[in-house]
Design a protein around this motif. Structure first.
Motif, PDB file in Angstrom:
ATOM      1  N   GLY A 226       0.733  -1.241  -0.053  1.00  0.00           N
ATOM      2  CA  GLY A 226      -0.054   0.061   0.022  1.00  0.00           C
ATOM      3  C   GLY A 226       0.971   1.347   0.045  1.00  0.00           C
ATOM      4  N   SER A 227       2.242   1.143   0.157  1.00  0.00           N
ATOM      5  CA  SER A 227       3.053   2.291  -0.047  1.00  0.00           C
ATOM      6  C   SER A 227       3.310   2.710  -1.563  1.00  0.00           C
ATOM      7  CB  SER A 227       4.308   2.050   0.544  1.00  0.00           C
ATOM      8  OG  SER A 227       5.038   1.212  -0.187  1.00  0.00           O
ATOM      9  N   PHE A 228       3.561   4.284  -1.404  1.00  0.00           N
ATOM     10  CA  PHE A 228       3.993   4.692  -2.819  1.00  0.00           C
ATOM     11  C   PHE A 228       5.487   5.451  -2.823  1.00  0.00           C
ATOM     12  CE2 PHE A 228      -0.883   4.875  -3.106  1.00  0.00           C
ATOM     13  CZ  PHE A 228      -0.895   4.618  -4.395  1.00  0.00           C
ATOM     14  N   GLU A 229       5.880   5.427  -3.840  1.00  0.00           N
ATOM     15  CA  GLU A 229       7.507   5.973  -4.024  1.00  0.00           C
ATOM     16  C   GLU A 229       6.761   7.582  -4.332  1.00  0.00           C
ATOM     17  OE1 GLU A 229      10.243   4.960  -4.071  1.00  0.00           O
ATOM     18  OE2 GLU A 229       9.904   2.927  -4.033  1.00  0.00           O
ATOM     19  N   ALA A 230       7.870   8.385  -4.214  1.00  0.00           N
ATOM     20  CA  ALA A 230       7.776   9.691  -4.310  1.00  0.00           C
ATOM     21  C   ALA A 230       7.216  10.004  -5.680  1.00  0.00           C
ATOM     22  CB  ALA A 230       9.241  10.503  -3.919  1.00  0.00           C
ATOM     23  N   ARG A 231       7.657   9.555  -6.464  1.00  0.00           N
ATOM     24  CA  ARG A 231       7.146   9.600  -8.115  1.00  0.00           C
ATOM     25  C   ARG A 231       7.657   8.550  -8.910  1.00  0.00           C
ATOM     26  NH1 ARG A 231      11.870  13.967 -10.177  1.00  0.00           N
ATOM     27  NH2 ARG A 231      13.670  12.821  -9.552  1.00  0.00           N
ATOM     28  N   TYR A 232       7.033   8.326 -10.003  1.00  0.00           N
ATOM     29  CA  TYR A 232       7.111   7.433 -10.787  1.00  0.00           C
ATOM     30  C   TYR A 232       7.515   7.694 -12.540  1.00  0.00           C
ATOM     31  CZ  TYR A 232       5.060   4.666  -7.203  1.00  0.00           C
ATOM     32  OH  TYR A 232       4.979   4.055  -6.021  1.00  0.00           O
ATOM     33  N   LEU A 233       7.867   6.822 -13.096  1.00  0.00           N
ATOM     34  CA  LEU A 233       8.332   6.870 -14.605  1.00  0.00           C
ATOM     35  C   LEU A 233       6.626   6.959 -15.139  1.00  0.00           C
ATOM     36  CD1 LEU A 233      11.241   4.818 -15.192  1.00  0.00           C
ATOM     37  CD2 LEU A 233      11.200   7.218 -15.215  1.00  0.00           C
ATOM     38  N   PRO A 234       6.415   7.718 -16.332  1.00  0.00           N
ATOM     39  CA  PRO A 234       5.515   7.630 -16.856  1.00  0.00           C
ATOM     40  C   PRO A 234       4.797   6.457 -17.638  1.00  0.00           C
ATOM     41  CG  PRO A 234       6.541   9.745 -17.823  1.00  0.00           C
ATOM     42  CD  PRO A 234       7.373   8.874 -16.874  1.00  0.00           C
ATOM     43  N   ASP A 235       5.835   5.546 -18.021  1.00  0.00           N
ATOM     44  CA  ASP A 235       5.388   4.276 -18.309  1.00  0.00           C
ATOM     45  C   ASP A 235       5.015   3.188 -17.236  1.00  0.00           C
ATOM     46  OD1 ASP A 235       8.017   3.535 -17.238  1.00  0.00           O
ATOM     47  OD2 ASP A 235       8.777   2.798 -18.918  1.00  0.00           O
ATOM     48  N   GLY A 236       5.159   3.574 -16.086  1.00  0.00           N
ATOM     49  CA  GLY A 236       4.582   2.733 -15.007  1.00  0.00           C
ATOM     50  C   GLY A 236       5.576   1.626 -14.560  1.00  0.00           C
ATOM     51  N   SER A 237       7.067   1.865 -14.936  1.00  0.00           N
ATOM     52  CA  SER A 237       8.022   0.704 -14.639  1.00  0.00           C
ATOM     53  C   SER A 237       8.603   0.936 -13.164  1.00  0.00           C
ATOM     54  CB  SER A 237       8.974   0.990 -15.783  1.00  0.00           C
ATOM     55  OG  SER A 237       9.747   1.997 -16.137  1.00  0.00           O
ATOM     56  N   GLY A 238       8.345   1.961 -12.599  1.00  0.00           N
ATOM     57  CA  GLY A 238       8.764   2.164 -11.389  1.00  0.00           C
ATOM     58  C   GLY A 238       9.370   3.697 -11.120  1.00  0.00           C
ATOM     59  N   PRO A 239       9.966   3.727 -10.039  1.00  0.00           N
ATOM     60  CA  PRO A 239      10.633   5.286  -9.905  1.00  0.00           C
ATOM     61  C   PRO A 239      11.859   5.666 -10.615  1.00  0.00           C
ATOM     62  CG  PRO A 239      11.371   3.859  -7.988  1.00  0.00           C
ATOM     63  CD  PRO A 239      10.389   3.080  -8.972  1.00  0.00           C
ATOM     64  N   PRO A 240      11.992   6.844 -10.878  1.00  0.00           N
ATOM     65  CA  PRO A 240      13.114   7.172 -11.705  1.00  0.00           C
ATOM     66  C   PRO A 240      14.425   7.335 -10.939  1.00  0.00           C
ATOM     67  CG  PRO A 240      11.890   9.328 -11.012  1.00  0.00           C
ATOM     68  CD  PRO A 240      11.123   8.120 -10.463  1.00  0.00           C
ATOM     69  N   ASP A 241      14.252   7.196  -9.422  1.00  0.00           N
ATOM     70  CA  ASP A 241      15.305   7.431  -8.639  1.00  0.00           C
ATOM     71  C   ASP A 241      15.360   6.742  -7.254  1.00  0.00           C
ATOM     72  OD1 ASP A 241      13.638   9.257  -7.180  1.00  0.00           O
ATOM     73  OD2 ASP A 241      14.569  10.804  -8.204  1.00  0.00           O
ATOM     74  N   ASP A 242      16.246   6.859  -6.383  1.00  0.00           N
ATOM     75  CA  ASP A 242      15.898   6.169  -5.151  1.00  0.00           C
ATOM     76  C   ASP A 242      15.614   7.193  -4.009  1.00  0.00           C
ATOM     77  OD1 ASP A 242      18.236   7.680  -4.715  1.00  0.00           O
ATOM     78  OD2 ASP A 242      19.574   6.188  -4.280  1.00  0.00           O
ATOM     79  N   ARG A 243      14.889   8.079  -4.327  1.00  0.00           N
ATOM     80  CA  ARG A 243      14.342   9.147  -3.252  1.00  0.00           C
ATOM     81  C   ARG A 243      13.562   8.479  -2.132  1.00  0.00           C
ATOM     82  NH1 ARG A 243      11.106  14.266  -5.564  1.00  0.00           N
ATOM     83  NH2 ARG A 243      13.102  14.495  -6.890  1.00  0.00           N
ATOM     84  N   GLY A 244      12.893   7.339  -2.721  1.00  0.00           N
ATOM     85  CA  GLY A 244      12.181   6.519  -1.416  1.00  0.00           C
ATOM     86  C   GLY A 244      10.764   6.898  -1.323  1.00  0.00           C
ATOM     87  N   LEU A 245      10.165   6.256  -0.324  1.00  0.00           N
ATOM     88  CA  LEU A 245       8.675   6.272  -0.153  1.00  0.00           C
ATOM     89  C   LEU A 245       8.282   7.611   0.652  1.00  0.00           C
ATOM     90  CD1 LEU A 245       8.181   2.764   1.534  1.00  0.00           C
ATOM     91  CD2 LEU A 245       8.019   3.410  -0.836  1.00  0.00           C
ATOM     92  N   GLN A 246       7.123   8.079   0.195  1.00  0.00           N
ATOM     93  CA  GLN A 246       6.555   9.165   0.749  1.00  0.00           C
ATOM     94  C   GLN A 246       5.130   8.771   1.073  1.00  0.00           C
ATOM     95  OE1 GLN A 246       8.623  12.988  -1.651  1.00  0.00           O
ATOM     96  NE2 GLN A 246       6.392  13.037  -1.365  1.00  0.00           N
ATOM     97  N   THR A 247       5.039   9.075   2.612  1.00  0.00           N
ATOM     98  CA  THR A 247       3.574   8.527   3.254  1.00  0.00           C
ATOM     99  C   THR A 247       2.340   9.323   2.661  1.00  0.00           C
ATOM    100  OG1 THR A 247       4.825   7.767   5.155  1.00  0.00           O
ATOM    101  CG2 THR A 247       2.574   8.162   5.257  1.00  0.00           C
TER     102      THR A 247
END
Length: 500
Positions: A226-247
């Motif tokens: 149920g967690s989310f990364e700070a942001r995602y690539l537009p193709d949905g493949s994952g985050p663009p970096d290792d910024r990490g989760l944002q609650t």
């Protein structure tokens, strides 16, 4: 006698030529676009030893030079003035120094104007080769999309502002359900927070399927817990970096799901709730764990910087989200999880009020630093505002107000003279929801006066009123639409023409 179509085409070309020439003269005179003395730097209002966050409200944080005047007013370039829509779903930036000419009612560049601009040595709306037939088809598709919903404020003084915001949200939608925060390189990602606001704006302007598609995308990229990364690539493949989760993303997704569900027709309510249930149930499970002891752990929020102490911008959205999760899950026929979410919302609410109420709903529970997150404990976020929360929210304006009459993200933000449109438009919406028509109009007017030449809402407005940084910004466009819509809902007897 010449053919009428030929005459009409010739007149149109002459008109475009005049427009391009005027734009070139204005640019040469230093009007409109930033001058050569303004380098393309960014300033977030934070100490430049920050986290290096970019995008959302924290765009450009971390080591970026800040050019200031003798009065410490930041100078920030306008990265582009709009996003243009091209055939086959392509998008392109509109340079800040271009005299943008679009086909009426669209963000599709006028091919004739582009050709003339190039021939005259001016900056065209787009560098892409665009034929008349393809442009006409792209324009028709965008007009059809706008017409499928409603333009808040139609017939009144804010119709053009609302229409431009709708066009910009459509222009930032790069695939089904994929709305990037902005078009500049470091904003061309999907933030769960920004997308949640966009989903609500789409639903409330009659684009329910588009809103659901936005939440479907969030459901696809969401972690199993149920967690989310700070942001995602537009193709949905994952985050663009290792910024990490944002609650806060977990809270915003649930909140948006509830408000989108509220716009579903009665005969579609159950099916819509069932569609949203997986996203909401995973998010609620995550939120239950986070607030098990009252307040959640520290996490970055919309400031996009690391935190060692929990902020109101993290805690308040979880309460809002859990309240809406209970609504969605009940409608989806899941009474057990709905009851758990409702109970957790009440417990988290008490914890937030106990911790943050004593310091005036500021950024931190340990010290009274005013913050735009004070809006997040009011309608349309919490179902019932805590005692004195509205007064604290109004009081936050004093320390957040900037020279262009817009707002900074908080009272602790750097005094660089920069107004931020996400917070200014957020306050417009919240004011409208509180029935403060005059306040909502005041904030809308600030944003309306400081748009780009294309009519897009920039992320920032400098002390001298110049639009700056990325334009358009999806979060700001969404809040503008929501504010105008809320004004109409609050004063239906006045109609859109009464919003003056």
């Amino acid at each position: 006698m010449p053919d009428a179509a030929v005459v009409s085409r010739a007149r149109r070309l002459r008109a475009c030529a005049v427009l391009v020439l005027v734009g070139a003269l204005l640019a040469a005179a230093g009007t409109g676009a930033p001058s050569a003395a303004r380098p393309p730097v960014d300033a977030t209002g934070l100490d430049t030893t920050g986290s290096g966050a970019v995008g959302g409200v924290g765009a450009g944080v971390g080591g970026t030079a800040v050019d200031v005047t003798a009065t410490d007013h930041a100078r920030i370039a306008l990265y582009q003035q709009a996003v243009s829509v091209l055939p086959d779903g392509a998008r392109a930036e509109v340079p800040a120094d271009a005299l943008a000419v679009f086909l009426p009612g669209t963000r599709v560049p006028d091919p004739a104007a582009a050709v003339l601009a190039g021939a005259l040595g001016a900056t065209p709306t787009t560098a892409a080769a665009l034929g008349p037939r393809a442009a006409t088809q792209a324009a028709g598709a965008q007009r059809t999309w706008v017409a499928a919903g409603e333009v808040p404020g139609a017939g009144g003084p804010y119709e053009e502002l609302a229409r431009a915001a709708l066009l910009d949200l459509h222009s930032l939608t790069v695939a089904e359900g994929v709305v990037v925060a902005g078009w500049s390189e470091k904003w061309r990602y999907v933030w769960p927070r920004d997308s949640s606001f966009v989903a609500v704006a789409l639903a409330r302007t009659g684009h329910l399927e588009d809103a659901l598609a936005v939440l479907d995308f969030l459901a696809r990229v969401q972690e199993a817990d149920g967690s989310f990364e700070a942001r995602y690539l537009p193709d949905g493949s994952g985050p663009p970096d290792d910024r990490g989760l944002q609650t806060d993303g977990t809270g915003w997704a649930m909140w948006a799901a509830g408000l989108v569900l509220a716009e579903a027709p009665a005969d579609r309510r159950t099916a819509t709730a069932e569609r949203l249930a997986p996203l909401v149930e995973r998010s609620a499970g995550r939120a239950l764990a986070l607030v098990a002891d009252g307040l959640p752990p520290a996490s970055p929020d919309y400031w996009e910087v690391p935190e060692v102490e929990v902020t109101l911008g993290t805690a308040a959205p979880l309460v809002a989200g859990l309240e809406q999760a209970a609504v969605v899950l009940e409608a989806a026929g899941r009474p057990g999880p709905a009851a758990e979410a409702a109970a957790a919302a009440e417990g988290a609410r008490r914890a937030v009020v106990d911790a943050f109420g004593a310091t005036g709903y500021g950024r931190y529970a340990t010290r009274g630093v005013p913050d735009a997150a004070s809006a997040f404990v009011l309608t349309p976020f919490w179902s019932t505002a805590p005692h004195d929360a509205a007064a604290a929210w109004r009081a936050s304006v004093t320390s957040m107000l900037r020279p262009a009459r817009g707002l900074a993200p908080g009272g602790g933000w750097r005094r660089d003279g920069v107004s931020w449109t996400p917070q200014t438009t957020l306050y417009a919406w919240v004011a409208a929801e509180q029935g403060d028509v005059a306040g909502a109009l005041r904030w809308l007017d600030v944003v309306d006066r400081h748009r780009t030449s294309s009519g897009a809402i920039p992320e920032k407005v400098l002390a001298d009123g110049s639009p700056a940084a990325v334009a358009p910004l999806g979060w700001s466009a969404a809040c503008v639409l929501l504010a105008i819509d809320a004004l109409e809902r609050a004063t239906p007897e006045r109609g859109s023409r009464g919003l003056t």
